[in-house]
Every structure is written in structure tokens, then in C-alpha cells.
Design a protein around this motif. Sequence first.
Motif, PDB file in Angstrom:
ATOM      1  N   ALA A 138       0.828  -1.204   0.000  1.00 31.36           N
ATOM      2  CA  ALA A 138       0.000   0.000   0.000  1.00 31.36           C
ATOM      3  C   ALA A 138       0.863   1.255   0.000  1.00 31.36           C
ATOM      4  CB  ALA A 138      -0.930   0.005   1.203  1.00 31.36           C
ATOM      5  N   CYS A 139       0.508   2.190  -0.884  1.00 32.07           N
ATOM      6  CA  CYS A 139       1.176   3.496  -0.921  1.00 32.07           C
ATOM      7  C   CYS A 139       0.559   4.474   0.078  1.00 32.07           C
ATOM      8  CB  CYS A 139       1.103   4.077  -2.326  1.00 32.07           C
ATOM      9  SG  CYS A 139       2.002   3.104  -3.560  1.00 32.07           S
ATOM     10  N   GLY A 140      -0.471   4.046   0.769  1.00 29.61           N
ATOM     11  CA  GLY A 140      -1.102   4.884   1.777  1.00 29.61           C
ATOM     12  C   GLY A 140      -2.518   4.436   2.046  1.00 29.61           C
ATOM     13  N   HIS A 141      -3.123   5.069   3.043  1.00 31.71           N
ATOM     14  CA  HIS A 141      -4.530   4.774   3.333  1.00 31.71           C
ATOM     15  C   HIS A 141      -5.263   6.052   3.749  1.00 31.71           C
ATOM     16  CE1 HIS A 141      -4.143   4.957   7.773  1.00 31.71           C
ATOM     17  NE2 HIS A 141      -3.030   4.245   7.652  1.00 31.71           N
ATOM     18  N   LYS A 142      -6.565   6.003   3.600  1.00 32.72           N
ATOM     19  CA  LYS A 142      -7.377   7.152   3.971  1.00 32.72           C
ATOM     20  C   LYS A 142      -7.244   7.458   5.456  1.00 32.72           C
ATOM     21  CE  LYS A 142     -11.072   6.975   0.499  1.00 32.72           C
ATOM     22  NZ  LYS A 142     -12.523   6.837   0.260  1.00 32.72           N
ATOM     23  N   GLY A 143      -7.542   8.704   5.799  1.00 39.06           N
ATOM     24  CA  GLY A 143      -7.643   9.082   7.193  1.00 39.06           C
ATOM     25  C   GLY A 143      -8.972   8.627   7.767  1.00 39.06           C
ATOM     26  N   ALA A 144      -9.216   8.988   9.005  1.00 36.80           N
ATOM     27  CA  ALA A 144     -10.431   8.527   9.675  1.00 36.80           C
ATOM     28  C   ALA A 144     -10.905   9.556  10.689  1.00 36.80           C
ATOM     29  CB  ALA A 144     -10.178   7.195  10.376  1.00 36.80           C
ATOM     30  N   LEU A 145     -12.197   9.503  10.952  1.00 32.88           N
ATOM     31  CA  LEU A 145     -12.801  10.320  12.001  1.00 32.88           C
ATOM     32  C   LEU A 145     -13.931   9.496  12.603  1.00 32.88           C
ATOM     33  CD1 LEU A 145     -12.927  13.162  13.392  1.00 32.88           C
ATOM     34  CD2 LEU A 145     -14.666  13.762  11.677  1.00 32.88           C
ATOM     35  N   PHE A 146     -13.842   9.201  13.912  1.00 34.61           N
ATOM     36  CA  PHE A 146     -14.844   8.372  14.579  1.00 34.61           C
ATOM     37  C   PHE A 146     -15.528   9.191  15.669  1.00 34.61           C
ATOM     38  CE2 PHE A 146     -11.923   5.268  12.756  1.00 34.61           C
ATOM     39  CZ  PHE A 146     -12.831   4.426  12.119  1.00 34.61           C
ATOM     40  N   CYS A 147     -16.857   9.231  15.606  1.00 39.39           N
ATOM     41  CA  CYS A 147     -17.614  10.140  16.462  1.00 39.39           C
ATOM     42  C   CYS A 147     -18.931   9.524  16.919  1.00 39.39           C
ATOM     43  CB  CYS A 147     -17.946  11.439  15.712  1.00 39.39           C
ATOM     44  SG  CYS A 147     -16.559  12.211  14.853  1.00 39.39           S
ATOM     45  N   ASP A 148     -19.461  10.066  18.010  1.00 37.97           N
ATOM     46  CA  ASP A 148     -20.837   9.846  18.424  1.00 37.97           C
ATOM     47  C   ASP A 148     -21.594  11.148  18.234  1.00 37.97           C
ATOM     48  OD1 ASP A 148     -20.578   7.155  19.231  1.00 37.97           O
ATOM     49  OD2 ASP A 148     -19.753   7.781  21.157  1.00 37.97           O
ATOM     50  N   VAL A 149     -22.783  11.032  17.674  1.00 34.60           N
ATOM     51  CA  VAL A 149     -23.643  12.195  17.475  1.00 34.60           C
ATOM     52  C   VAL A 149     -24.920  11.974  18.281  1.00 34.60           C
ATOM     53  CG1 VAL A 149     -24.814  13.673  15.803  1.00 34.60           C
ATOM     54  CG2 VAL A 149     -22.749  12.421  15.130  1.00 34.60           C
ATOM     55  N   ILE A 150     -25.275  12.935  19.116  1.00 27.86           N
ATOM     56  CA  ILE A 150     -26.487  12.852  19.924  1.00 27.86           C
ATOM     57  C   ILE A 150     -27.402  14.005  19.556  1.00 27.86           C
ATOM     58  CG2 ILE A 150     -27.439  12.861  22.261  1.00 27.86           C
ATOM     59  CD1 ILE A 150     -24.744  11.808  23.247  1.00 27.86           C
ATOM     60  N   THR A 151     -28.667  13.704  19.331  1.00 29.49           N
ATOM     61  CA  THR A 151     -29.669  14.725  19.049  1.00 29.49           C
ATOM     62  C   THR A 151     -30.701  14.729  20.164  1.00 29.49           C
ATOM     63  OG1 THR A 151     -29.415  14.233  16.697  1.00 29.49           O
ATOM     64  CG2 THR A 151     -31.239  15.632  17.315  1.00 29.49           C
TER      65      THR A 151
END
Length: 208
Positions: free
Chosen positions: A3-16
Amino acid sequence: KLACGHKGALFCDVITKGFPGHSGYPWLGKSANELMIRAFAKILDTDLGTSELFGNTTVNIGSFHGGVAANVIPEQAVVGLGVRVASGEQEDGHQIVHDKIQAIFDEIDKDAFTFDCSHGYGPVKANCDVEGTSPTPLIQQLLTLPDFETIVVNYGTDIPNLKGDQTRYLYGPGNILVAHGAQENVTVADLETAVEDFQKLILHALKQ
């Protein structure tokens, strides 16, 4: 494949947060589920970032919990969100995506949403300029080591946790396209190939 690289990431909880009430009188309450659905319909239709190497930023609504019964206006909804970040730098690409999503929540209802992210990073580049030729004539006689096939992947790794200016190789046996499913597996052939390829990486590193 290397692999020449991989995507970044963002992990979250959303509360309404909404207001409960009888479903026959929706104007007397405020549906947390409806707010969440309206927000994510917009998020899924928004360009959150693209790049030539990594493609499009993608959004996965991994879990959605809201409400208590079909005839009750839901007071709260909770979404588990995973974003694969395709643009920006490793240090801040995820923050740019975070801010775009936050702006959508504010547009839908500035007071209803809580956006809590546990961790994130932008796209990660890895070293993939590894030739297949062994460094010594003796090993060249013993082994036939073709060049690596290369790829860019969409999953995350521990590479962003490395501190310093290390050389990064991202390689391993198996097929990510069957991961997290009923057919997840690693074949014996993949394991055998990996032995040769790890040897190739080690021999390349020893020349550096």
C-alpha cells in the motif's frame, strides 16, 4: 499488494436532543430522529473532500438508536459515525471534515446536536518504492522476487501513531474486501506469498 497509503479517519458519536410527545401531534414535540435523518441526508450529499490519490471522503452511519415506540415522538437519537477522510494532510485532514459536518448540524438545529469525536487523522502516505530484486548475487540465485503490486486502501492502521520520520511499509496477507463479513478469511496461498514478500521488504530495508 504493497500500500502506498490509506485514507484518514474520524470516529464520532452524534447525539440529538428533542422533545417527547404523542405521534399524532408532531407539532407539540420535536423529533430527535427526524433531526438526525435530515442532517445525515445532507451530510451524505455533501462533498466532504476528495483527492487524486485517495478518492472521495466517505461516511458510514454505523449505528442509529432513537426513540422508544412508534407512537412516541423520540426525545433522543444517537448515531455512531465513521468517516474515511480522503483529503488534507495527516495532521489536520480530519479536522476539516469535522468542521464541515459540524456546520451542517448547526444549520439543521444549532442547539439540538452534540458532536463528540474520539479520534481522527487525515490521509496517511506509506512507502511503496520497493523493487523486487534481491541485494546480493547469492540471494538473487536462490530467489525470484518480482516487483510488488501497489494499491491505496481505505481502512485505517496504527501508522498515524508512529512518532518521528520512520520509513512506513503497509503490507500483509488477506483481502480487506471480505473483512467484517461471513466470508472473512486468509488463505494459505496468501500466507505463503506473504512470507516471500516480507523477506523482500526486509532485504530492501537492509540496503537503506
